[in-house]
Design a protein around this motif. Structure first.
Motif, PDB file in Angstrom:
ATOM      1  N   ALA A   1      -5.339   4.498  -1.438  1.00  0.00           N
ATOM      2  CA  ALA A   1      -5.457   5.713  -0.636  1.00  0.00           C
ATOM      3  C   ALA A   1      -6.679   5.651   0.269  1.00  0.00           C
ATOM      4  N   LEU A   2      -7.814   5.247  -0.298  1.00  0.00           N
ATOM      5  CA  LEU A   2      -9.053   5.203   0.487  1.00  0.00           C
ATOM      6  C   LEU A   2      -9.016   4.119   1.550  1.00  0.00           C
ATOM      7  N   ALA A   3      -8.237   3.067   1.307  1.00  0.00           N
ATOM      8  CA  ALA A   3      -8.126   1.967   2.274  1.00  0.00           C
ATOM      9  C   ALA A   3      -7.030   2.200   3.303  1.00  0.00           C
ATOM     10  N   GLY A   4      -6.306   3.319   3.215  1.00  0.00           N
ATOM     11  CA  GLY A   4      -5.230   3.599   4.154  1.00  0.00           C
ATOM     12  C   GLY A   4      -3.981   2.773   3.916  1.00  0.00           C
ATOM     13  N   LYS A   5      -3.831   2.234   2.722  1.00  0.00           N
ATOM     14  CA  LYS A   5      -2.686   1.391   2.393  1.00  0.00           C
ATOM     15  C   LYS A   5      -1.587   2.222   1.730  1.00  0.00           C
ATOM     16  N   PRO A   6      -0.365   1.679   1.677  1.00  0.00           N
ATOM     17  CA  PRO A   6       0.707   2.401   0.982  1.00  0.00           C
ATOM     18  C   PRO A   6       0.385   2.604  -0.491  1.00  0.00           C
ATOM     19  N   LEU A   7       0.905   3.685  -1.038  1.00  0.00           N
ATOM     20  CA  LEU A   7       0.784   3.982  -2.464  1.00  0.00           C
ATOM     21  C   LEU A   7       2.137   3.653  -3.097  1.00  0.00           C
ATOM     22  N   PRO A   8       2.288   2.442  -3.663  1.00  0.00           N
ATOM     23  CA  PRO A   8       3.607   2.001  -4.127  1.00  0.00           C
ATOM     24  C   PRO A   8       4.043   2.704  -5.410  1.00  0.00           C
ATOM     25  N   VAL A   9       5.241   3.247  -5.385  1.00  0.00           N
ATOM     26  CA  VAL A   9       5.803   3.957  -6.526  1.00  0.00           C
ATOM     27  C   VAL A   9       7.051   3.211  -6.975  1.00  0.00           C
ATOM     28  N   TYR A  10       7.056   2.753  -8.227  1.00  0.00           N
ATOM     29  CA  TYR A  10       8.215   2.041  -8.753  1.00  0.00           C
ATOM     30  C   TYR A  10       9.418   2.975  -8.884  1.00  0.00           C
ATOM     31  N   GLY A  11      10.578   2.513  -8.382  1.00  0.00           N
ATOM     32  CA  GLY A  11      11.824   3.249  -8.567  1.00  0.00           C
ATOM     33  C   GLY A  11      11.743   4.657  -8.038  1.00  0.00           C
ATOM     34  N   ASP A  12      12.146   5.628  -8.884  1.00  0.00           N
ATOM     35  CA  ASP A  12      12.125   7.031  -8.460  1.00  0.00           C
ATOM     36  C   ASP A  12      10.840   7.753  -8.852  1.00  0.00           C
ATOM     37  N   GLY A  13       9.927   7.038  -9.537  1.00  0.00           N
ATOM     38  CA  GLY A  13       8.658   7.652  -9.917  1.00  0.00           C
ATOM     39  C   GLY A  13       8.758   8.639 -11.055  1.00  0.00           C
TER      40      GLY A  13
END
Length: 354
Positions: free
Chosen positions: A206-218
């Motif tokens: 989040a702080l680096a401006g990168k995607p926050l990857p969520v496996y499947g449906d979370g």
């Protein structure tokens, strides 16, 4: 003195820091310093003679035997393990070598040491094996939480390797009488967690401006345990647990992964709004393919620990996650050193040399 393995890792370093903050009994810390071992976690113990650090492998029985004989600890607390599920899927051999073979070698060295102790020391000695709730497998939405009587059903190479180590510890007690204790904990979070795990990874990305990857449906559910509460439970188990027993340690905080991530984003929005946009950090969430064999739900019943030893968690998820986000925002250099690899240079004087 107590002997801690894996004391430069996430939970181990928190345990040592708390132990020495609460008393003066020295700690012998054996850690191999794999990628997840970070002596910077123990920076506040610089020049502290109560912390004796040795870089080494728990599978080196001769080294462990030498350390036991030289320092004569009254207890051994075993954290050292490969612990990341994704890595166990890609390279399961490392998990077999450390979690199974390493634990066996450690047990053999501890058993030989214990058998030669004088009667009073022998009865007082404890071997505390720190394990995971993942050995129990997965739960359906309405299933009761894991108890100490839940059948083992591990679903990943990591969980299988920890299940095997649990069985070795149990067998060593029942066959030879070694006074063992086993704890099976739920998902830990808090300061000094290596940023491959969900909470520190989301904060860093989040702080680096990168995607926050969520496996499947979370929608995967986990029980979240603040690391300070876990350390308090381990101290209680070590002090008063009954040899041969297993104690589940849970935070009583079941949360869906996506709800954890939303909470993190909201806390970051309040503490450090995105500079380039008015949008929430939630806008960085990106759904990705699910992990192979991903367990759907874990839930831990810690009632035995509460009834027998009087332990209850001090932190709610709300208070614990707020503490955690605050810590990572105040220790951004710690995370930057991991991202750059600088942490691998170690901290040569993070305590006395053993």
């Amino acid at each position: 003195m107590i002997f801690v393995t894996g004391g430069a890792g996430f939970i181990g370093s928190n345990f040592i820091l708390d132990w020495l903050a609460l008393g003066d009994e020295p700690v012998l810390n054996l850690d191999k310093l794999t990628y997840a071992g970070n002596l910077n976690n123990l920076a506040r113990l610089k020049d502290d003679p109560r912390h004796l650090f040795v870089q080494g492998n728990i599978g080196n029985r001769a080294l462990v035997a030498q350390l036991l004989e030289r320092h004569r600890p009254r207890a051994l607390v075993h954290f050292a393990a490969e612990s990341h599920v994704d890595r166990s899927i890609d390279a399961p051999g490392d998990f077999i070598a450390t979690n199974i073979n390493g634990t066996f070698a450690l047990l053999e060295a501890a058993r030989a040491y214990w058998q030669d102790l004088a009667s009073a020391q022998k009865s007082a000695f404890r071997f505390l094996h720190v394990s995971t709730d993942e050995v129990y497998g997965t739960l359906g939405p309405g299933d009761p939480a894991f108890t100490e009587r839940t059948a083992y059903a591990p679903n990943s190479p990591y969980a299988a390797s920890k299940a095997a180590s649990d069985h070795l510890v149990r067998a060593c007690h029942h066959t030879y009488g070694l006074p063992t204790l086993t704890s099976n904990c739920s998902n830990n979070y808090g300061p000094y967690q290596f940023p491959e795990k969900l909470i520190p990874l989301m904060i860093a990305n989040a702080l680096a401006g990168k995607p926050l990857p969520v496996y499947g449906d979370g929608q995967q559910v986990r029980d979240w345990l603040y690391v300070g509460d876990h350390c308090a439970a381990l101290r209680r188990i070590l002090a008063s647990g009954r040899p041969g027993e297993v104690y589940n340690v849970g935070g009583c905080n079941e949360m869906k992964n996506i709800d954890v991530i939303h909470t993190l984003c909201d806390l970051l929005d309040a503490a450090l709004p995105r500079a380039a946009s008015a949008a929430s950090y939630r806008s960085q969430i990106a759904y990705v393919a699910d992990r192979p064999g991903h367990d759907r739900r874990y839930a831990v019943d810690a009632g035995k620990l509460r009834r027998e030893l009087g332990w209850v968690p001090a932190e709610t998820f709300g208070s614990g996650i707020a503490n955690t986000v605050r810590w990572y925002l105040e220790h951004r250099q710690w995370a930057a050193d991991i991202a750059s690899g600088a942490y691998r240079n170690g901290l040569a004087d993070a305590g006395a040399a053993a």
